[in-house]
Motif scaffolding. Sequence first.
Motif, PDB file in Angstrom:
ATOM      1  N   GLY A  52       0.870  -1.083  -0.126  1.00 14.38           N
ATOM      2  CA  GLY A  52      -0.174  -0.020   0.135  1.00 14.38           C
ATOM      3  C   GLY A  52       0.708   1.247   0.104  1.00 14.38           C
ATOM      4  N   LEU A  53       1.842   1.277   0.866  1.00 11.92           N
ATOM      5  CA  LEU A  53       2.700   2.428   0.851  1.00 11.92           C
ATOM      6  C   LEU A  53       3.557   2.482  -0.633  1.00 11.92           C
ATOM      7  N   TYR A  54       3.962   1.584  -1.260  1.00  6.65           N
ATOM      8  CA  TYR A  54       4.660   1.421  -2.482  1.00  6.65           C
ATOM      9  C   TYR A  54       3.620   2.147  -3.394  1.00  6.65           C
ATOM     10  N   PHE A  55       2.334   1.679  -3.470  1.00  8.57           N
ATOM     11  CA  PHE A  55       1.497   1.825  -4.608  1.00  8.57           C
ATOM     12  C   PHE A  55       1.004   3.593  -4.365  1.00  8.57           C
ATOM     13  N   GLU A  56       0.978   3.852  -3.132  1.00  8.18           N
ATOM     14  CA  GLU A  56       0.652   5.233  -2.643  1.00  8.18           C
ATOM     15  C   GLU A  56       1.495   6.370  -2.923  1.00  8.18           C
ATOM     16  N   LEU A  57       2.900   5.843  -3.119  1.00 11.02           N
ATOM     17  CA  LEU A  57       3.918   6.705  -3.529  1.00 11.02           C
ATOM     18  C   LEU A  57       4.187   6.767  -5.043  1.00 11.02           C
ATOM     19  N   GLN A  58       3.682   5.713  -5.688  1.00 10.81           N
ATOM     20  CA  GLN A  58       3.488   5.600  -7.077  1.00 10.81           C
ATOM     21  C   GLN A  58       2.431   6.557  -7.790  1.00 10.81           C
ATOM     22  N   THR A  59       1.327   6.811  -7.196  1.00 12.22           N
ATOM     23  CA  THR A  59       0.104   7.440  -7.666  1.00 12.22           C
ATOM     24  C   THR A  59      -0.036   8.893  -6.809  1.00 12.22           C
ATOM     25  N   PRO A  60      -0.203   9.904  -7.505  1.00 11.30           N
ATOM     26  CA  PRO A  60      -0.372  11.095  -6.761  1.00 11.30           C
ATOM     27  C   PRO A  60      -1.760  11.185  -5.989  1.00 11.30           C
ATOM     28  N   GLY A  61      -1.584  11.860  -4.676  1.00 11.49           N
ATOM     29  CA  GLY A  61      -2.638  11.972  -3.806  1.00 11.49           C
ATOM     30  C   GLY A  61      -2.815  10.779  -2.976  1.00 11.49           C
ATOM     31  N   VAL A  62      -3.840  11.190  -1.895  1.00 16.95           N
ATOM     32  CA  VAL A  62      -3.999  10.238  -1.024  1.00 16.95           C
ATOM     33  C   VAL A  62      -5.256   9.413  -1.313  1.00 16.95           C
ATOM     34  N   GLY A  63      -5.197   8.165  -1.380  1.00 21.62           N
ATOM     35  CA  GLY A  63      -6.366   7.291  -1.882  1.00 21.62           C
ATOM     36  C   GLY A  63      -6.206   6.110  -1.315  1.00 21.62           C
ATOM     37  N   VAL A  64      -6.796   5.211  -1.957  1.00 22.04           N
ATOM     38  CA  VAL A  64      -7.036   3.662  -1.465  1.00 22.04           C
ATOM     39  C   VAL A  64      -5.818   2.839  -1.061  1.00 22.04           C
ATOM     40  N   PRO A  65      -4.727   2.979  -1.883  1.00 19.69           N
ATOM     41  CA  PRO A  65      -3.409   2.243  -1.451  1.00 19.69           C
ATOM     42  C   PRO A  65      -3.068   2.773   0.007  1.00 19.69           C
ATOM     43  N   GLY A  66      -3.236   4.193   0.385  1.00 20.88           N
ATOM     44  CA  GLY A  66      -2.785   4.773   1.334  1.00 20.88           C
ATOM     45  C   GLY A  66      -3.741   4.231   2.660  1.00 20.88           C
ATOM     46  N   LEU A  67      -4.958   3.879   2.327  1.00 21.82           N
ATOM     47  CA  LEU A  67      -5.763   3.275   3.235  1.00 21.82           C
ATOM     48  C   LEU A  67      -5.630   1.980   3.330  1.00 21.82           C
ATOM     49  N   ILE A  68      -5.090   1.004   2.609  1.00 22.25           N
ATOM     50  CA  ILE A  68      -4.748  -0.307   2.674  1.00 22.25           C
ATOM     51  C   ILE A  68      -3.819  -0.537   3.463  1.00 22.25           C
ATOM     52  N   ALA A  69      -2.663   0.484   3.049  1.00 23.73           N
ATOM     53  CA  ALA A  69      -1.225   0.502   4.069  1.00 23.73           C
ATOM     54  C   ALA A  69      -1.553   0.795   5.340  1.00 23.73           C
ATOM     55  N   LEU A  70      -2.523   1.945   5.653  1.00 27.58           N
ATOM     56  CA  LEU A  70      -3.090   1.813   7.203  1.00 27.58           C
ATOM     57  C   LEU A  70      -3.635   0.836   7.840  1.00 27.58           C
ATOM     58  N   ALA A  71      -4.610   0.106   6.988  1.00 25.75           N
ATOM     59  CA  ALA A  71      -5.236  -1.049   7.467  1.00 25.75           C
ATOM     60  C   ALA A  71      -4.030  -1.961   7.805  1.00 25.75           C
TER      61      ALA A  71
END
Length: 160
Positions: free
Chosen positions: A83-102
Amino acid sequence: MVDPDVAIEGLVPAGKVLTLSAREALELGVADALAASVDEALQVLGYGPHPVVAFAQTGTERVLRVLASPVLQTLFLLMMLGGLYFELQTPGVGVPGLIALAGALLFFAPNYLSGLVEFWEVVLFLVGVGLLLVELLVIPGFGIAGLPGFCSCWPDCWRR
């Protein structure tokens, strides 16, 4: 009793493992007494009557034990890092960031609630993730903040 090379005259020849029932062990003097219950065993050992406390797992403890299993912990760690990796690869706070947090919550919560992880270990992990983010986003180069960040957030480094 488990060494097949030992022979005991009249009991077991060499090459055979000695196997005794409880009654046979008592008759041969290997055991001192037979006890049918914990209270009886305490009396045989010379202890007075003591209250016996039996512990049973609650439903919450069973759920925490399942969530803290090594297989699920590995999946939660992969979920967090992916989730952290995909959050850094895509702009903005989105679903990957929530997946990483979960994933982070599911990784730390069962161990923390069970008492296997202390608060400082969670903080150390968060500091490590922060140092990795500083290395990726703020400081150009390699290793100044990333290496200590990697070492502090990698689970095997801080658990051993």
